[in-house]
Design a protein around this motif. Structure first.
Motif, PDB file in Angstrom:
ATOM      1  N   ASP A   1       0.842  -1.196   0.000  1.00 53.90           N
ATOM      2  CA  ASP A   1       0.000   0.000   0.000  1.00 53.90           C
ATOM      3  C   ASP A   1       0.879   1.249   0.000  1.00 53.90           C
ATOM      4  O   ASP A   1       1.589   1.509   0.969  1.00 53.90           O
ATOM      5  N   PRO A   2       0.850   2.035  -1.081  1.00 56.40           N
ATOM      6  CA  PRO A   2       1.711   3.217  -1.139  1.00 56.40           C
ATOM      7  C   PRO A   2       1.340   4.303  -0.125  1.00 56.40           C
ATOM      8  O   PRO A   2       2.116   5.225   0.115  1.00 56.40           O
ATOM      9  N   ASN A   3       0.173   4.183   0.492  1.00 53.61           N
ATOM     10  CA  ASN A   3      -0.275   5.158   1.481  1.00 53.61           C
ATOM     11  C   ASN A   3       0.238   4.825   2.889  1.00 53.61           C
ATOM     12  O   ASN A   3       0.050   5.591   3.824  1.00 53.61           O
ATOM     13  N   ILE A   4       0.906   3.657   3.028  1.00 54.24           N
ATOM     14  CA  ILE A   4       1.419   3.225   4.332  1.00 54.24           C
ATOM     15  C   ILE A   4       2.937   3.204   4.277  1.00 54.24           C
ATOM     16  O   ILE A   4       3.532   2.567   3.421  1.00 54.24           O
ATOM     17  N   SER A   5       3.556   3.908   5.224  1.00 53.39           N
ATOM     18  CA  SER A   5       5.013   3.858   5.336  1.00 53.39           C
ATOM     19  C   SER A   5       5.383   3.166   6.639  1.00 53.39           C
ATOM     20  O   SER A   5       4.603   3.131   7.588  1.00 53.39           O
ATOM     21  N   THR A   6       6.575   2.601   6.662  1.00 55.32           N
ATOM     22  CA  THR A   6       7.072   1.913   7.859  1.00 55.32           C
ATOM     23  C   THR A   6       8.408   2.540   8.256  1.00 55.32           C
ATOM     24  O   THR A   6       9.455   2.141   7.773  1.00 55.32           O
ATOM     25  N   PRO A   7       8.367   3.531   9.144  1.00 54.43           N
ATOM     26  CA  PRO A   7       9.572   4.272   9.513  1.00 54.43           C
ATOM     27  C   PRO A   7      10.699   3.411  10.062  1.00 54.43           C
ATOM     28  O   PRO A   7      11.863   3.741   9.904  1.00 54.43           O
TER      29      PRO A   7
ATOM     30  N   PRO B   1       6.455   5.049  15.264  1.00 50.30           N
ATOM     31  CA  PRO B   1       5.344   4.100  15.151  1.00 50.30           C
ATOM     32  C   PRO B   1       5.741   2.963  14.212  1.00 50.30           C
ATOM     33  O   PRO B   1       6.664   3.101  13.399  1.00 50.30           O
ATOM     34  N   ASP B   2       5.050   1.847  14.309  1.00 53.49           N
ATOM     35  CA  ASP B   2       5.346   0.717  13.433  1.00 53.49           C
ATOM     36  C   ASP B   2       4.986   1.041  11.986  1.00 53.49           C
ATOM     37  O   ASP B   2       5.663   0.602  11.063  1.00 53.49           O
ATOM     38  N   ALA B   3       3.919   1.803  11.806  1.00 50.55           N
ATOM     39  CA  ALA B   3       3.508   2.229  10.466  1.00 50.55           C
ATOM     40  C   ALA B   3       2.846   3.598  10.570  1.00 50.55           C
ATOM     41  O   ALA B   3       2.400   4.003  11.644  1.00 50.55           O
TER      42      ALA B   3
ATOM     43  N   GLY C   1       0.966   9.568   5.946  1.00 53.53           N
ATOM     44  CA  GLY C   1       1.964  10.514   6.435  1.00 53.53           C
ATOM     45  C   GLY C   1       1.655  11.110   7.789  1.00 53.53           C
ATOM     46  O   GLY C   1       2.453  11.864   8.329  1.00 53.53           O
ATOM     47  N   ALA C   2       0.497  10.799   8.375  1.00 53.29           N
ATOM     48  CA  ALA C   2       0.144  11.446   9.636  1.00 53.29           C
ATOM     49  C   ALA C   2      -0.489  10.531  10.674  1.00 53.29           C
ATOM     50  O   ALA C   2      -0.537  10.900  11.837  1.00 53.29           O
ATOM     51  N   GLY C   3      -0.978   9.370  10.290  1.00 50.84           N
ATOM     52  CA  GLY C   3      -1.692   8.505  11.234  1.00 50.84           C
ATOM     53  C   GLY C   3      -0.841   7.360  11.734  1.00 50.84           C
ATOM     54  O   GLY C   3      -0.675   6.351  11.048  1.00 50.84           O
TER      55      GLY C   3
ATOM     56  N   PRO D   1       1.912  10.045  21.367  1.00 48.29           N
ATOM     57  CA  PRO D   1       1.510  11.178  20.522  1.00 48.29           C
ATOM     58  C   PRO D   1       0.881  10.712  19.204  1.00 48.29           C
ATOM     59  O   PRO D   1       1.375   9.783  18.567  1.00 48.29           O
ATOM     60  N   GLY D   2      -0.219  11.341  18.849  1.00 48.24           N
ATOM     61  CA  GLY D   2      -0.894  11.050  17.591  1.00 48.24           C
ATOM     62  C   GLY D   2      -1.852   9.879  17.637  1.00 48.24           C
ATOM     63  O   GLY D   2      -2.560   9.608  16.674  1.00 48.24           O
ATOM     64  N   VAL D   3      -1.896   9.164  18.763  1.00 49.39           N
ATOM     65  CA  VAL D   3      -2.800   8.016  18.884  1.00 49.39           C
ATOM     66  C   VAL D   3      -4.013   8.456  19.694  1.00 49.39           C
ATOM     67  O   VAL D   3      -3.911   8.779  20.868  1.00 49.39           O
ATOM     68  N   SER D   4      -5.152   8.475  19.036  1.00 48.92           N
ATOM     69  CA  SER D   4      -6.370   8.917  19.714  1.00 48.92           C
ATOM     70  C   SER D   4      -7.493   7.892  19.606  1.00 48.92           C
ATOM     71  O   SER D   4      -8.552   8.082  20.180  1.00 48.92           O
ATOM     72  N   ASP D   5      -7.256   6.800  18.893  1.00 47.96           N
ATOM     73  CA  ASP D   5      -8.307   5.820  18.624  1.00 47.96           C
ATOM     74  C   ASP D   5      -7.734   4.414  18.773  1.00 47.96           C
ATOM     75  O   ASP D   5      -6.662   4.126  18.239  1.00 47.96           O
TER      76      ASP D   5
END
Length: 107
Positions: free
Chosen positions: A39-45, A56-58, A62-64, A83-87
């Motif tokens: 999936d090109p919309n998912i990156s794995t830093p 994050p693992d993924a 670019g923001a979730g 940070p960034g985890v709300s759900d």
């Protein structure tokens, strides 16, 4: 599991290290799933040459941030406070390995 002989020997002595190596293996297997890896919309830093200290693992779009984590109350609480985890949907959970299972893996 892709660890050195020395790491394997250390894990035989320490249950917490067995759990850490197992978790790393589960994360890698999850992120290697073709639906995620393709999936090109998912990156794995964590898979790049320059890995941030606490990443994050993924990341979706670019923001979730998304984390692969054992399905335990402690782990879920800890990851939901990042940070960034709300759900809770941002956590891909798996059943934690039992002590017996880890002992078999590292015998």
């Amino acid at each position: 599991m892709n660890i050195t002989e020395r790491q394997f020997e250390a894990a035989q002595r320490y249950r917490w290290l067995q759990a850490a190596y197992y978790h790393y293996d589960v994360v890698e297997a999850t992120l290697d799933n073709p639906a995620i890896a393709g999936d090109p919309n998912i990156s794995t830093p964590g898979s790049g040459d320059s890995v941030p200290l606490d990443y994050p693992d993924a990341v979706i779009g670019g923001a979730g941030p998304v984390y692969v984590t054992p399905e335990t109350p402690v782990s879920e609480r800890a990851h939901l406070s990042r940070p960034g985890v709300s759900d809770p949907g941002q956590l891909l959970t798996y059943a934690p390995a039992t002590g017996e299972f880890l002992a078999e893996l590292f015998q």
